[in-house]
Design a protein around this motif. Sequence first.
Motif, PDB file in Angstrom:
ATOM      1  N   THR A 184       0.212  16.407 -24.615  1.00  0.00           N
ATOM      2  CA  THR A 184      -0.622  16.949 -23.544  1.00  0.00           C
ATOM      3  C   THR A 184       0.129  18.054 -22.814  1.00  0.00           C
ATOM      4  OG1 THR A 184      -1.971  16.343 -21.614  1.00  0.00           O
ATOM      5  CG2 THR A 184       0.159  15.248 -21.841  1.00  0.00           C
ATOM      6  N   THR A 185      -0.365  18.451 -21.656  1.00  0.00           N
ATOM      7  CA  THR A 185       0.320  19.441 -20.836  1.00  0.00           C
ATOM      8  C   THR A 185       1.096  18.725 -19.741  1.00  0.00           C
ATOM      9  OG1 THR A 185      -1.577  19.687 -19.352  1.00  0.00           O
ATOM     10  CG2 THR A 185      -1.466  21.167 -21.271  1.00  0.00           C
ATOM     11  N   ALA A 186       2.036  19.439 -19.145  1.00  0.00           N
ATOM     12  CA  ALA A 186       2.875  18.846 -18.105  1.00  0.00           C
ATOM     13  C   ALA A 186       2.037  18.337 -16.931  1.00  0.00           C
ATOM     14  CB  ALA A 186       3.898  19.860 -17.614  1.00  0.00           C
ATOM     15  N   SER A 187       0.981  19.065 -16.573  1.00  0.00           N
ATOM     16  CA  SER A 187       0.168  18.663 -15.421  1.00  0.00           C
ATOM     17  C   SER A 187      -0.655  17.403 -15.702  1.00  0.00           C
ATOM     18  CB  SER A 187      -0.766  19.810 -15.009  1.00  0.00           C
ATOM     19  OG  SER A 187      -1.654  20.127 -16.063  1.00  0.00           O
ATOM     20  N   GLU A 188      -1.030  17.203 -16.965  1.00  0.00           N
ATOM     21  CA  GLU A 188      -1.868  16.069 -17.323  1.00  0.00           C
ATOM     22  C   GLU A 188      -1.055  14.834 -17.726  1.00  0.00           C
ATOM     23  OE1 GLU A 188      -5.130  15.842 -17.130  1.00  0.00           O
ATOM     24  OE2 GLU A 188      -5.345  17.898 -16.384  1.00  0.00           O
ATOM     25  N   ALA A 189       0.239  15.009 -17.932  1.00  0.00           N
ATOM     26  CA  ALA A 189       1.072  13.931 -18.465  1.00  0.00           C
ATOM     27  C   ALA A 189       1.000  12.632 -17.662  1.00  0.00           C
ATOM     28  CB  ALA A 189       2.517  14.402 -18.590  1.00  0.00           C
ATOM     29  N   PRO A 190       1.171  12.641 -16.335  1.00  0.00           N
ATOM     30  CA  PRO A 190       1.149  11.371 -15.597  1.00  0.00           C
ATOM     31  C   PRO A 190      -0.133  10.579 -15.807  1.00  0.00           C
ATOM     32  CG  PRO A 190       2.016  13.126 -14.218  1.00  0.00           C
ATOM     33  CD  PRO A 190       1.482  13.790 -15.444  1.00  0.00           C
ATOM     34  N   ALA A 191      -1.285  11.254 -15.776  1.00  0.00           N
ATOM     35  CA  ALA A 191      -2.561  10.564 -15.940  1.00  0.00           C
ATOM     36  C   ALA A 191      -2.701  10.018 -17.357  1.00  0.00           C
ATOM     37  CB  ALA A 191      -3.716  11.508 -15.623  1.00  0.00           C
ATOM     38  N   VAL A 192      -2.275  10.799 -18.358  1.00  0.00           N
ATOM     39  CA  VAL A 192      -2.370  10.370 -19.753  1.00  0.00           C
ATOM     40  C   VAL A 192      -1.467   9.162 -19.999  1.00  0.00           C
ATOM     41  CG1 VAL A 192      -1.898  11.050 -22.140  1.00  0.00           C
ATOM     42  CG2 VAL A 192      -3.020  12.654 -20.588  1.00  0.00           C
ATOM     43  N   GLU A 193      -0.259   9.201 -19.450  1.00  0.00           N
ATOM     44  CA  GLU A 193       0.693   8.092 -19.631  1.00  0.00           C
ATOM     45  C   GLU A 193       0.175   6.810 -18.982  1.00  0.00           C
ATOM     46  OE1 GLU A 193       4.410  11.271 -19.437  1.00  0.00           O
ATOM     47  OE2 GLU A 193       4.008   9.922 -17.761  1.00  0.00           O
ATOM     48  N   LYS A 194      -0.387   6.947 -17.775  1.00  0.00           N
ATOM     49  CA  LYS A 194      -0.916   5.780 -17.058  1.00  0.00           C
ATOM     50  C   LYS A 194      -2.089   5.169 -17.819  1.00  0.00           C
ATOM     51  CE  LYS A 194      -1.636   3.042 -13.479  1.00  0.00           C
ATOM     52  NZ  LYS A 194      -0.750   1.901 -13.215  1.00  0.00           N
ATOM     53  N   TYR A 230       0.836  -1.209   0.000  1.00  0.00           N
ATOM     54  CA  TYR A 230       0.000   0.000   0.000  1.00  0.00           C
ATOM     55  C   TYR A 230       0.870   1.258   0.000  1.00  0.00           C
ATOM     56  CZ  TYR A 230      -3.375   3.498   1.520  1.00  0.00           C
ATOM     57  OH  TYR A 230      -4.157   4.627   1.604  1.00  0.00           O
ATOM     58  N   PHE A 231       1.913   1.251   0.798  1.00  0.00           N
ATOM     59  CA  PHE A 231       2.757   2.440   0.906  1.00  0.00           C
ATOM     60  C   PHE A 231       3.871   2.472  -0.144  1.00  0.00           C
ATOM     61  CE2 PHE A 231       0.952   2.382   5.230  1.00  0.00           C
ATOM     62  CZ  PHE A 231       0.507   3.694   5.305  1.00  0.00           C
ATOM     63  N   HIS A 232       4.083   1.352  -0.836  1.00  0.00           N
ATOM     64  CA  HIS A 232       5.088   1.295  -1.900  1.00  0.00           C
ATOM     65  C   HIS A 232       4.446   0.704  -3.158  1.00  0.00           C
ATOM     66  CE1 HIS A 232       7.400   1.304   1.875  1.00  0.00           C
ATOM     67  NE2 HIS A 232       8.333   1.952   1.191  1.00  0.00           N
ATOM     68  N   PRO A 233       3.494   1.427  -3.760  1.00  0.00           N
ATOM     69  CA  PRO A 233       2.806   0.887  -4.944  1.00  0.00           C
ATOM     70  C   PRO A 233       3.743   0.766  -6.132  1.00  0.00           C
ATOM     71  CG  PRO A 233       2.258   3.204  -4.638  1.00  0.00           C
ATOM     72  CD  PRO A 233       3.054   2.792  -3.430  1.00  0.00           C
ATOM     73  N   ALA A 234       3.410  -0.144  -7.018  1.00  0.00           N
ATOM     74  CA  ALA A 234       4.208  -0.328  -8.227  1.00  0.00           C
ATOM     75  C   ALA A 234       4.110   0.915  -9.103  1.00  0.00           C
ATOM     76  CB  ALA A 234       3.709  -1.551  -8.991  1.00  0.00           C
ATOM     77  N   LYS A 235       5.239   1.312  -9.667  1.00  0.00           N
ATOM     78  CA  LYS A 235       5.281   2.459 -10.576  1.00  0.00           C
ATOM     79  C   LYS A 235       5.364   1.905 -11.987  1.00  0.00           C
ATOM     80  CE  LYS A 235       7.943   6.646 -11.623  1.00  0.00           C
ATOM     81  NZ  LYS A 235       9.200   7.383 -11.359  1.00  0.00           N
ATOM     82  N   THR A 236       4.226   1.863 -12.665  1.00  0.00           N
ATOM     83  CA  THR A 236       4.170   1.198 -13.967  1.00  0.00           C
ATOM     84  C   THR A 236       4.630   2.074 -15.126  1.00  0.00           C
ATOM     85  OG1 THR A 236       1.831   1.790 -14.137  1.00  0.00           O
ATOM     86  CG2 THR A 236       2.348  -0.400 -13.272  1.00  0.00           C
ATOM     87  N   VAL A 237       4.820   3.368 -14.879  1.00  0.00           N
ATOM     88  CA  VAL A 237       5.336   4.275 -15.912  1.00  0.00           C
ATOM     89  C   VAL A 237       6.583   4.967 -15.369  1.00  0.00           C
ATOM     90  CG1 VAL A 237       4.877   6.269 -17.392  1.00  0.00           C
ATOM     91  CG2 VAL A 237       3.019   4.684 -16.847  1.00  0.00           C
ATOM     92  N   THR A 238       7.686   4.863 -16.112  1.00  0.00           N
ATOM     93  CA  THR A 238       8.952   5.467 -15.692  1.00  0.00           C
ATOM     94  C   THR A 238       9.485   6.366 -16.795  1.00  0.00           C
ATOM     95  OG1 THR A 238       9.535   3.577 -14.275  1.00  0.00           O
ATOM     96  CG2 THR A 238      11.339   5.005 -14.992  1.00  0.00           C
ATOM     97  N   ASN A 239       9.959   7.547 -16.400  1.00  0.00           N
ATOM     98  CA  ASN A 239      10.602   8.461 -17.345  1.00  0.00           C
ATOM     99  C   ASN A 239      12.092   8.174 -17.400  1.00  0.00           C
ATOM    100  OD1 ASN A 239       8.094  10.076 -16.233  1.00  0.00           O
ATOM    101  ND2 ASN A 239       8.638  11.024 -18.179  1.00  0.00           N
ATOM    102  N   GLU A 240      12.617   7.993 -18.601  1.00  0.00           N
ATOM    103  CA  GLU A 240      14.038   7.758 -18.812  1.00  0.00           C
ATOM    104  C   GLU A 240      14.501   8.553 -20.022  1.00  0.00           C
ATOM    105  OE1 GLU A 240      14.616   3.203 -17.114  1.00  0.00           O
ATOM    106  OE2 GLU A 240      14.634   3.547 -19.252  1.00  0.00           O
ATOM    107  N   SER A 241      15.817   8.670 -20.175  1.00  0.00           N
ATOM    108  CA  SER A 241      16.348   9.237 -21.411  1.00  0.00           C
ATOM    109  C   SER A 241      16.214   8.179 -22.509  1.00  0.00           C
ATOM    110  CB  SER A 241      17.816   9.625 -21.235  1.00  0.00           C
ATOM    111  OG  SER A 241      18.621   8.471 -21.104  1.00  0.00           O
TER     112      SER A 241
END
Length: 204
Positions: A92-102, A32-43
């Motif tokens: 998209t916009t920077a604020s919406e990016a995480p939700a769009v990527e997920k 619960y406190f360490h949820p999986a991060k299914t989207v990662t930003n990389e170079s």
Amino acid sequence: MNINFIKKYKKIIFGALVVTILAISAYFIYQYFHPAKTVTNESEQQAETPAGVEQTASNAKVPISGSQAQEAASQIKDIVSSKQQPQYVVYTTASEAPAVEKTAQEKAGADFAIVTDPSSPTETVDTSKLPQDTQISLNQYNVQAYKKTLHTISYAPKSIDNTSPKEIGYSISRKITKDGKYVGVGVDYNFDDKATMVKLEYTW
């Protein structure tokens, strides 16, 4: 396990149950406190390497083999080197990016996704540090380490010299774990016995 056994070892049994319950509770609390991060930003340079893919898989808590990481990295490298766009591009916009990527990762049925900035191949973009209304265009590589569903067709000849069918079968399995374990059902038909058999399968 009879009543006398339970009475005799009730303290040990109770202790074992308490430890088991605490261990299970600790696991779910950690998840619960360490949820999986299914989207990662990389170079883009990092995404083209097995190490980059393995890091993203680790963030998503999806166990993969070295060969799987190599295959995914090679596919990303081929797309980049041929100057093609990946199947999904984030507009998209920077604020919406995480939700769009997920949403894109889940819609693709991917186990995890790598997001890169094609305009800066050596840098990792952090949309949280950009002004919220900044327009962005990012490449998203959705990686399906394990298929969600497996279909299997089997055929058994009567003998090596006689290829006429002795038994044919079909099964369908669904993935039940992140590391590629499957449970499925199937049916076989035996021509000699003229019998149909239903089976349960576990694949790993």
